[in-house]
Design a protein around this motif. Structure first.
Motif, PDB file in Angstrom:
ATOM      1  N   PHE A   2       0.867  -1.182   0.000  1.00  0.00           N
ATOM      2  CA  PHE A   2       0.000   0.000   0.000  1.00  0.00           C
ATOM      3  C   PHE A   2       0.897   1.222   0.000  1.00  0.00           C
ATOM      4  CE2 PHE A   2      -4.424   1.120   0.970  1.00  0.00           C
ATOM      5  CZ  PHE A   2      -4.303   2.461   1.191  1.00  0.00           C
ATOM      6  N   PRO A   3       0.905   2.029  -1.087  1.00  0.00           N
ATOM      7  CA  PRO A   3       1.759   3.210  -1.085  1.00  0.00           C
ATOM      8  C   PRO A   3       1.427   4.098   0.103  1.00  0.00           C
ATOM      9  CG  PRO A   3       0.752   2.898  -3.244  1.00  0.00           C
ATOM     10  CD  PRO A   3       0.103   1.930  -2.294  1.00  0.00           C
ATOM     11  N   ALA A   4       2.437   4.576   0.792  1.00  0.00           N
ATOM     12  CA  ALA A   4       2.225   5.434   1.958  1.00  0.00           C
ATOM     13  C   ALA A   4       1.941   6.844   1.482  1.00  0.00           C
ATOM     14  CB  ALA A   4       3.436   5.400   2.873  1.00  0.00           C
ATOM     15  N   LEU A  34      -3.788   3.982   6.165  1.00  0.00           N
ATOM     16  CA  LEU A  34      -4.212   2.837   6.963  1.00  0.00           C
ATOM     17  C   LEU A  34      -3.865   2.995   8.436  1.00  0.00           C
ATOM     18  CD1 LEU A  34      -3.366  -0.159   4.636  1.00  0.00           C
ATOM     19  CD2 LEU A  34      -5.575   0.933   5.052  1.00  0.00           C
ATOM     20  N   THR A  35      -2.929   3.889   8.746  1.00  0.00           N
ATOM     21  CA  THR A  35      -2.544   4.072  10.141  1.00  0.00           C
ATOM     22  C   THR A  35      -2.988   5.421  10.699  1.00  0.00           C
ATOM     23  OG1 THR A  35      -0.363   4.910   9.508  1.00  0.00           O
ATOM     24  CG2 THR A  35      -0.548   2.536   9.909  1.00  0.00           C
ATOM     25  N   ALA A 109     -12.564   0.170  11.095  1.00  0.00           N
ATOM     26  CA  ALA A 109     -12.846  -1.202  10.652  1.00  0.00           C
ATOM     27  C   ALA A 109     -12.449  -1.391   9.190  1.00  0.00           C
ATOM     28  CB  ALA A 109     -14.326  -1.527  10.858  1.00  0.00           C
ATOM     29  N   LEU A 110     -12.735  -0.395   8.356  1.00  0.00           N
ATOM     30  CA  LEU A 110     -12.337  -0.476   6.943  1.00  0.00           C
ATOM     31  C   LEU A 110     -10.821  -0.452   6.811  1.00  0.00           C
ATOM     32  CD1 LEU A 110     -13.101  -0.639   3.960  1.00  0.00           C
ATOM     33  CD2 LEU A 110     -13.330   1.867   3.974  1.00  0.00           C
ATOM     34  N   GLN A 111     -10.144   0.373   7.614  1.00  0.00           N
ATOM     35  CA  GLN A 111      -8.680   0.384   7.597  1.00  0.00           C
ATOM     36  C   GLN A 111      -8.129  -1.012   7.905  1.00  0.00           C
ATOM     37  OE1 GLN A 111      -8.271   3.631  10.489  1.00  0.00           O
ATOM     38  NE2 GLN A 111      -6.908   4.662   9.038  1.00  0.00           N
ATOM     39  N   ALA A 112      -8.688  -1.674   8.910  1.00  0.00           N
ATOM     40  CA  ALA A 112      -8.227  -3.016   9.288  1.00  0.00           C
ATOM     41  C   ALA A 112      -8.508  -4.015   8.172  1.00  0.00           C
ATOM     42  CB  ALA A 112      -8.905  -3.454  10.586  1.00  0.00           C
ATOM     43  N   GLU A 113      -9.675  -3.911   7.547  1.00  0.00           N
ATOM     44  CA  GLU A 113     -10.022  -4.801   6.434  1.00  0.00           C
ATOM     45  C   GLU A 113      -9.053  -4.608   5.268  1.00  0.00           C
ATOM     46  OE1 GLU A 113     -13.580  -5.245   3.143  1.00  0.00           O
ATOM     47  OE2 GLU A 113     -14.097  -4.390   5.087  1.00  0.00           O
ATOM     48  N   ILE A 114      -8.772  -3.351   4.931  1.00  0.00           N
ATOM     49  CA  ILE A 114      -7.866  -3.073   3.819  1.00  0.00           C
ATOM     50  C   ILE A 114      -6.440  -3.511   4.160  1.00  0.00           C
ATOM     51  CG2 ILE A 114      -6.789  -1.224   2.460  1.00  0.00           C
ATOM     52  CD1 ILE A 114      -9.537   0.213   2.533  1.00  0.00           C
ATOM     53  N   ALA A 115      -6.021  -3.308   5.407  1.00  0.00           N
ATOM     54  CA  ALA A 115      -4.680  -3.740   5.821  1.00  0.00           C
ATOM     55  C   ALA A 115      -4.525  -5.247   5.631  1.00  0.00           C
ATOM     56  CB  ALA A 115      -4.415  -3.349   7.267  1.00  0.00           C
ATOM     57  N   ALA A 116      -5.538  -6.034   6.011  1.00  0.00           N
ATOM     58  CA  ALA A 116      -5.486  -7.487   5.825  1.00  0.00           C
ATOM     59  C   ALA A 116      -5.536  -7.833   4.338  1.00  0.00           C
ATOM     60  CB  ALA A 116      -6.651  -8.142   6.562  1.00  0.00           C
ATOM     61  N   TRP A 117      -6.342  -7.146   3.605  1.00  0.00           N
ATOM     62  CA  TRP A 117      -6.523  -7.366   2.173  1.00  0.00           C
ATOM     63  C   TRP A 117      -5.251  -7.057   1.406  1.00  0.00           C
ATOM     64  CZ3 TRP A 117      -7.998  -3.274  -1.554  1.00  0.00           C
ATOM     65  CH2 TRP A 117      -8.511  -3.764  -2.746  1.00  0.00           C
ATOM     66  N   VAL A 148      -8.729  25.515   2.142  1.00  0.00           N
ATOM     67  CA  VAL A 148      -8.958  24.300   2.921  1.00  0.00           C
ATOM     68  C   VAL A 148      -7.712  24.032   3.754  1.00  0.00           C
ATOM     69  CG1 VAL A 148      -9.393  21.815   2.851  1.00  0.00           C
ATOM     70  CG2 VAL A 148     -10.472  23.313   1.160  1.00  0.00           C
ATOM     71  N   LEU A 149      -7.927  23.779   5.042  1.00  0.00           N
ATOM     72  CA  LEU A 149      -6.857  23.380   5.959  1.00  0.00           C
ATOM     73  C   LEU A 149      -7.174  21.967   6.432  1.00  0.00           C
ATOM     74  CD1 LEU A 149      -6.961  26.600   8.176  1.00  0.00           C
ATOM     75  CD2 LEU A 149      -5.441  26.176   6.254  1.00  0.00           C
ATOM     76  N   ILE A 150      -6.150  21.166   6.683  1.00  0.00           N
ATOM     77  CA  ILE A 150      -6.373  19.800   7.138  1.00  0.00           C
ATOM     78  C   ILE A 150      -5.412  19.462   8.257  1.00  0.00           C
ATOM     79  CG2 ILE A 150      -4.844  18.790   5.389  1.00  0.00           C
ATOM     80  CD1 ILE A 150      -6.905  16.416   5.288  1.00  0.00           C
ATOM     81  N   ARG A 151      -5.913  18.652   9.181  1.00  0.00           N
ATOM     82  CA  ARG A 151      -5.083  18.154  10.280  1.00  0.00           C
ATOM     83  C   ARG A 151      -5.325  16.652  10.353  1.00  0.00           C
ATOM     84  NH1 ARG A 151      -5.403  20.707  16.191  1.00  0.00           N
ATOM     85  NH2 ARG A 151      -7.566  20.046  16.121  1.00  0.00           N
ATOM     86  N   MET A 152      -4.233  15.889  10.372  1.00  0.00           N
ATOM     87  CA  MET A 152      -4.335  14.430  10.383  1.00  0.00           C
ATOM     88  C   MET A 152      -3.989  13.832  11.742  1.00  0.00           C
ATOM     89  SD  MET A 152      -5.376  13.621   7.322  1.00  0.00           S
ATOM     90  CE  MET A 152      -4.997  11.894   7.121  1.00  0.00           C
ATOM     91  N   ALA A 153      -3.499  14.653  12.669  1.00  0.00           N
ATOM     92  CA  ALA A 153      -3.159  14.171  14.012  1.00  0.00           C
ATOM     93  C   ALA A 153      -3.776  15.126  15.025  1.00  0.00           C
ATOM     94  CB  ALA A 153      -1.649  14.121  14.191  1.00  0.00           C
ATOM     95  N   GLU A 154      -4.326  14.570  16.090  1.00  0.00           N
ATOM     96  CA  GLU A 154      -5.047  15.376  17.085  1.00  0.00           C
ATOM     97  C   GLU A 154      -4.207  16.530  17.636  1.00  0.00           C
ATOM     98  OE1 GLU A 154      -7.620  14.481  21.054  1.00  0.00           O
ATOM     99  OE2 GLU A 154      -7.407  12.905  19.564  1.00  0.00           O
ATOM    100  N   ASP A 155      -2.931  16.295  17.846  1.00  0.00           N
ATOM    101  CA  ASP A 155      -2.076  17.350  18.384  1.00  0.00           C
ATOM    102  C   ASP A 155      -1.267  18.053  17.293  1.00  0.00           C
ATOM    103  OD1 ASP A 155      -0.461  15.206  17.779  1.00  0.00           O
ATOM    104  OD2 ASP A 155       0.702  15.281  19.630  1.00  0.00           O
ATOM    105  N   GLY A 156      -1.566  17.743  16.035  1.00  0.00           N
ATOM    106  CA  GLY A 156      -0.833  18.339  14.924  1.00  0.00           C
ATOM    107  C   GLY A 156      -1.413  19.680  14.513  1.00  0.00           C
ATOM    108  N   PRO A 157      -0.647  20.406  13.705  1.00  0.00           N
ATOM    109  CA  PRO A 157      -1.136  21.703  13.227  1.00  0.00           C
ATOM    110  C   PRO A 157      -2.093  21.530  12.045  1.00  0.00           C
ATOM    111  CG  PRO A 157       1.002  21.251  12.287  1.00  0.00           C
ATOM    112  CD  PRO A 157       0.704  20.117  13.235  1.00  0.00           C
TER     113      PRO A 157
END
Length: 186
Positions: A2-4, A34-35, A109-117, A148-157
């Motif tokens: 899975f490309p990161a 996935l993470t 749950a979808l992340q876990a399914e795709i990780a196994a897949w 548009v601004l995006i944050r991917m981690a709770e403590d991230g900017p």
């Protein structure tokens, strides 16, 4: 494998590639969808005067493709207070969005399914954002811009993903002209 990287932040966003902030796109490309914790993903959209988001229309699309097979899900983003100072043009408004608790669990749950897949073969992941827009008053000006601004981690900017993108470029002139008046949108 899975490309990161996030291969699409679509619908509203990447149609205006000239407005995409390259450093943020590079940082997002380095993340593994996935993470990433779905409960930490937040988006702030800076809307120009005359444009609002239709209630219930904000969605996060997540999935993966392996050959001809696809696993995907569409997840509700709910309005959240914008807790960080954001600057926009005069008359603009900032709207915050994050996954509902139920949809954060569904996405995990979808992340876990795709990780196994993906252990069975190469897969390519996607992450997209969709918002339904509607007009307030006379609607947005033809030269209106949005960000548009995006944050991917709770403590991230919050990272700027799209900075002052022209709506006509982001949405297309036909879509911009076809925006209907709001019914109950803030």
């Amino acid at each position: 494998m899975f490309p990161a990287r996030l291969t699409a932040l679509a619908c509203l966003l990447l149609a205006g590639c000239a407005s995409v902030v390259p450093s943020t796109a590079a940082r997002l490309a380095a993340l593994d969808p996935l993470t990433a914790d779905p409960g930490a993903i937040e988006v702030v959209v800076i809307l120009p005067e005359g444009l609002a988001v239709k209630p219930g229309s904000a969605r996060l699309e997540f999935g993966a493709t392996r050959g001809t097979e696809t696993r995907k899900g569409s997840f509700v983003l709910e309005d959240r207070p914008v807790r960080t100072a954001v600057a926009g043009p005069e008359g603009s408004s900032a709207r915050g969005f994050a996954l509902t608790e139920a949809d954060a669990e569904r996405m995990r749950a979808l992340q876990a399914e795709i990780a196994a897949w993906k252990r069975e073969g190469k897969a390519r992941g996607t992450l997209g954002l969709g918002l339904g827009g509607c007009g307030v008053g006379d609607g947005p000006a033809p030269d209106a811009t949005g960000s548009v601004l995006i944050r991917m981690a709770e403590d991230g900017p919050f990272l700027p993903l799209i900075r002052d993108g022209k709506l006509a470029d982001l949405l297309g002139a036909e879509v911009l002209a076809a925006i209907q008046p709001c019914e109950g949108a803030e």
